[in-house]
Design a protein around this motif. Structure first.
Motif, PDB file in Angstrom:
ATOM      1  N   SER A  38      52.014  55.127  29.168  1.00 43.03           N
ATOM      2  CA  SER A  38      51.341  56.400  28.948  1.00 43.03           C
ATOM      3  C   SER A  38      50.254  56.259  27.891  1.00 43.03           C
ATOM      4  CB  SER A  38      52.356  57.465  28.495  1.00 43.03           C
ATOM      5  OG  SER A  38      53.305  57.709  29.520  1.00 43.03           O
ATOM      6  N   GLY A  39      49.119  56.914  28.133  1.00 52.60           N
ATOM      7  CA  GLY A  39      48.023  56.910  27.175  1.00 52.60           C
ATOM      8  C   GLY A  39      47.024  55.790  27.371  1.00 52.60           C
ATOM      9  N   LYS A  40      47.292  54.865  28.298  1.00 50.23           N
ATOM     10  CA  LYS A  40      46.399  53.721  28.484  1.00 50.23           C
ATOM     11  C   LYS A  40      45.765  53.673  29.867  1.00 50.23           C
ATOM     12  CE  LYS A  40      48.641  50.706  25.085  1.00 50.23           C
ATOM     13  NZ  LYS A  40      49.228  49.359  24.835  1.00 50.23           N
ATOM     14  N   LEU A  41      45.886  54.748  30.627  1.00 48.89           N
ATOM     15  CA  LEU A  41      45.362  54.725  31.991  1.00 48.89           C
ATOM     16  C   LEU A  41      43.841  54.588  32.000  1.00 48.89           C
ATOM     17  CD1 LEU A  41      45.679  54.922  35.011  1.00 48.89           C
ATOM     18  CD2 LEU A  41      45.752  57.412  34.806  1.00 48.89           C
ATOM     19  N   ARG A  42      43.158  55.330  31.153  1.00 44.29           N
ATOM     20  CA  ARG A  42      41.695  55.252  31.138  1.00 44.29           C
ATOM     21  C   ARG A  42      41.219  53.836  30.810  1.00 44.29           C
ATOM     22  NH1 ARG A  42      38.016  59.091  31.091  1.00 44.29           N
ATOM     23  NH2 ARG A  42      39.562  60.684  30.578  1.00 44.29           N
ATOM     24  N   LYS A  43      41.896  53.185  29.881  1.00 42.08           N
ATOM     25  CA  LYS A  43      41.541  51.817  29.524  1.00 42.08           C
ATOM     26  C   LYS A  43      41.698  50.883  30.718  1.00 42.08           C
ATOM     27  CE  LYS A  43      42.952  48.026  26.471  1.00 42.08           C
ATOM     28  NZ  LYS A  43      43.926  47.606  25.423  1.00 42.08           N
ATOM     29  N   GLU A  44      42.793  51.041  31.464  1.00 39.06           N
ATOM     30  CA  GLU A  44      43.033  50.194  32.629  1.00 39.06           C
ATOM     31  C   GLU A  44      42.009  50.472  33.731  1.00 39.06           C
ATOM     32  OE1 GLU A  44      44.948  47.892  32.247  1.00 39.06           O
ATOM     33  OE2 GLU A  44      46.652  48.433  31.007  1.00 39.06           O
ATOM     34  N   LEU A  45      41.668  51.731  33.932  1.00 39.29           N
ATOM     35  CA  LEU A  45      40.666  52.091  34.936  1.00 39.29           C
ATOM     36  C   LEU A  45      39.312  51.474  34.597  1.00 39.29           C
ATOM     37  CD1 LEU A  45      41.574  55.857  35.427  1.00 39.29           C
ATOM     38  CD2 LEU A  45      41.744  54.095  37.186  1.00 39.29           C
ATOM     39  N   ASP A  46      38.922  51.569  33.339  1.00 42.48           N
ATOM     40  CA  ASP A  46      37.635  51.004  32.922  1.00 42.48           C
ATOM     41  C   ASP A  46      37.615  49.489  33.056  1.00 42.48           C
ATOM     42  OD1 ASP A  46      36.716  53.541  32.348  1.00 42.48           O
ATOM     43  OD2 ASP A  46      37.079  53.402  30.188  1.00 42.48           O
ATOM     44  N   ALA A  47      38.730  48.848  32.704  1.00 43.46           N
ATOM     45  CA  ALA A  47      38.814  47.392  32.824  1.00 43.46           C
ATOM     46  C   ALA A  47      38.704  46.965  34.286  1.00 43.46           C
ATOM     47  CB  ALA A  47      40.120  46.883  32.220  1.00 43.46           C
ATOM     48  N   MET A  48      39.343  47.728  35.172  1.00 38.93           N
ATOM     49  CA  MET A  48      39.270  47.407  36.597  1.00 38.93           C
ATOM     50  C   MET A  48      37.844  47.556  37.113  1.00 38.93           C
ATOM     51  SD  MET A  48      41.488  46.408  38.924  1.00 38.93           S
ATOM     52  CE  MET A  48      43.074  47.030  38.405  1.00 38.93           C
ATOM     53  N   ASP A  49      37.167  48.623  36.705  1.00 40.61           N
ATOM     54  CA  ASP A  49      35.782  48.831  37.134  1.00 40.61           C
ATOM     55  C   ASP A  49      34.882  47.697  36.661  1.00 40.61           C
ATOM     56  OD1 ASP A  49      36.321  51.175  38.451  1.00 40.61           O
ATOM     57  OD2 ASP A  49      35.723  52.479  36.804  1.00 40.61           O
ATOM     58  N   ASP A  50      35.112  47.228  35.444  1.00 36.94           N
ATOM     59  CA  ASP A  50      34.274  46.174  34.869  1.00 36.94           C
ATOM     60  C   ASP A  50      34.538  44.809  35.499  1.00 36.94           C
ATOM     61  OD1 ASP A  50      33.098  47.994  33.172  1.00 36.94           O
ATOM     62  OD2 ASP A  50      34.350  47.485  31.445  1.00 36.94           O
ATOM     63  N   CYS A  51      35.802  44.508  35.721  1.00 32.12           N
ATOM     64  CA  CYS A  51      36.183  43.133  36.065  1.00 32.12           C
ATOM     65  C   CYS A  51      36.312  42.868  37.564  1.00 32.12           C
ATOM     66  CB  CYS A  51      37.515  42.782  35.391  1.00 32.12           C
ATOM     67  SG  CYS A  51      37.472  42.852  33.593  1.00 32.12           S
ATOM     68  N   LEU A  52      36.822  43.839  38.325  1.00 31.42           N
ATOM     69  CA  LEU A  52      37.158  43.534  39.715  1.00 31.42           C
ATOM     70  C   LEU A  52      35.960  43.158  40.575  1.00 31.42           C
ATOM     71  CD1 LEU A  52      39.385  43.182  41.743  1.00 31.42           C
ATOM     72  CD2 LEU A  52      39.166  45.588  42.342  1.00 31.42           C
ATOM     73  N   PRO A  53      34.795  43.839  40.472  1.00 30.13           N
ATOM     74  CA  PRO A  53      33.672  43.419  41.312  1.00 30.13           C
ATOM     75  C   PRO A  53      33.270  41.964  41.095  1.00 30.13           C
ATOM     76  CG  PRO A  53      33.281  45.611  40.435  1.00 30.13           C
ATOM     77  CD  PRO A  53      34.490  45.073  39.731  1.00 30.13           C
ATOM     78  N   ILE A  54      33.310  41.496  39.845  1.00 27.58           N
ATOM     79  CA  ILE A  54      32.963  40.093  39.560  1.00 27.58           C
ATOM     80  C   ILE A  54      34.046  39.168  40.093  1.00 27.58           C
ATOM     81  CG2 ILE A  54      32.553  38.413  37.726  1.00 27.58           C
ATOM     82  CD1 ILE A  54      31.366  40.677  36.079  1.00 27.58           C
ATOM     83  N   TYR A  55      35.308  39.523  39.848  1.00 29.07           N
ATOM     84  CA  TYR A  55      36.414  38.721  40.391  1.00 29.07           C
ATOM     85  C   TYR A  55      36.304  38.614  41.903  1.00 29.07           C
ATOM     86  CZ  TYR A  55      40.958  37.813  42.425  1.00 29.07           C
ATOM     87  OH  TYR A  55      41.957  37.318  43.211  1.00 29.07           O
ATOM     88  N   SER A  56      36.060  39.749  42.547  1.00 23.24           N
ATOM     89  CA  SER A  56      35.991  39.769  44.004  1.00 23.24           C
ATOM     90  C   SER A  56      34.868  38.874  44.519  1.00 23.24           C
ATOM     91  CB  SER A  56      35.793  41.206  44.493  1.00 23.24           C
ATOM     92  OG  SER A  56      35.799  41.262  45.897  1.00 23.24           O
ATOM     93  N   GLU A  57      33.760  38.869  43.832  1.00 22.88           N
ATOM     94  CA  GLU A  57      32.649  38.006  44.230  1.00 22.88           C
ATOM     95  C   GLU A  57      33.015  36.539  44.082  1.00 22.88           C
ATOM     96  OE1 GLU A  57      28.575  37.741  45.639  1.00 22.88           O
ATOM     97  OE2 GLU A  57      30.058  39.341  45.551  1.00 22.88           O
ATOM     98  N   LEU A  58      33.672  36.203  42.993  1.00 20.90           N
ATOM     99  CA  LEU A  58      34.104  34.820  42.769  1.00 20.90           C
ATOM    100  C   LEU A  58      35.177  34.394  43.765  1.00 20.90           C
ATOM    101  CD1 LEU A  58      34.416  34.781  38.873  1.00 20.90           C
ATOM    102  CD2 LEU A  58      32.761  33.483  40.217  1.00 20.90           C
TER     103      LEU A  58
END
Length: 224
Positions: A38-58
């Motif tokens: 609890s309380g960390k959902l926004r942080k996880e959402l932002d991290a996913m937005d930042d990291c997943l597109p690059i990971y997916s490309e790699l």
């Protein structure tokens, strides 16, 4: 690393990421895989937005669209079914282009829940058919099991237990069928089955063990 790999090929790829495993390790929910505090959902959402597109490309498209499913599930949990619906279709479009059927399944399960929330039987039935179709089209045993788990979760949300897969009816079956990171979630779903069937003694014996597993094995902790 991304810039260096891009200098080698037009679409940078890394052999480290083979992409054979469904991106959310067989879980029918991105949120369940990457958030449990609890309380960390926004942080996880932002991290996913930042990291997943690059990971997916790699990783040659592995996980494409999953960041949209994550936000869709968060919006649905807040009661915003319209925003969740739009993000799910965005995820499916992106995931299908990369043949990421596991991501499609997560989005389709969320869309089925949107249909239940709206009281639309035809839309719910149509989405169940799409889940079965995606699981079959993938041609991969782990994705097929993921499809079974999606349908099981939907059934249990409606209090239905008659058509659940046989492997979900025992802790041994769950541990044998699912990937290690997905086992705590599978056991939690098994506990839901025990509750629906009023097998309270078995539920009491298992519940605390499963609670500890779920709290200690979120993939989001590893991502951080």
């Amino acid at each position: 690393a991304y810039a260096w790999l891009k200098s080698i090929s037009d679409r940078p790829r890394s052999i480290v990421f083979q992409g054979a495993m469904p991106w959310a390790v067989g879980l029918p929910s991105v949120m369940a895989a990457y958030w449990n505090t609890s309380g960390k959902l926004r942080k996880e959402l932002d991290a996913m937005d930042d990291c997943l597109p690059i990971y997916s490309e790699l990783a040659d498209g592995h996980g494409a669209g999953a960041e949209h499913v994550f936000r869709a599930e968060a919006d649905l949990a807040r009661g915003d079914d319209n925003a969740a619906e739009a993000l799910c279709y965005k995820a499916i479009y992106r995931a299908r282009n990369e043949r990421q059927f596991g991501v499609c399944l997560c989005a389709q399960r969320a869309l089925a829940e949107v249909a239940v929330l709206r009281g639309s039987g035809p839309a719910y039935a149509a989405m169940r058919r799409e889940i079965a179709q995606s699981a079959e089209e993938a041609g991969q045993r782990s994705v097929s099991r993921m499809g079974e788990l999606c349908l099981a979760v939907l059934d249990l949300n409606l209090g239905l237990t008659a058509n659940l897969p046989a492997w979900l009816r025992s802790t041994e079956g769950v541990q044998k069928i699912l990937y290690a990171h997905a086992v705590p979630y599978g056991l939690a779903i098994h506990c839901r089955l025990l509750l629906e069937e009023r097998r309270h003694a078995e539920l009491h014996a298992l519940a605390e063990h499963v609670r500890g597993l779920v709290q200690s094995t979120s993939l989001g902790q590893n991502m951080n």
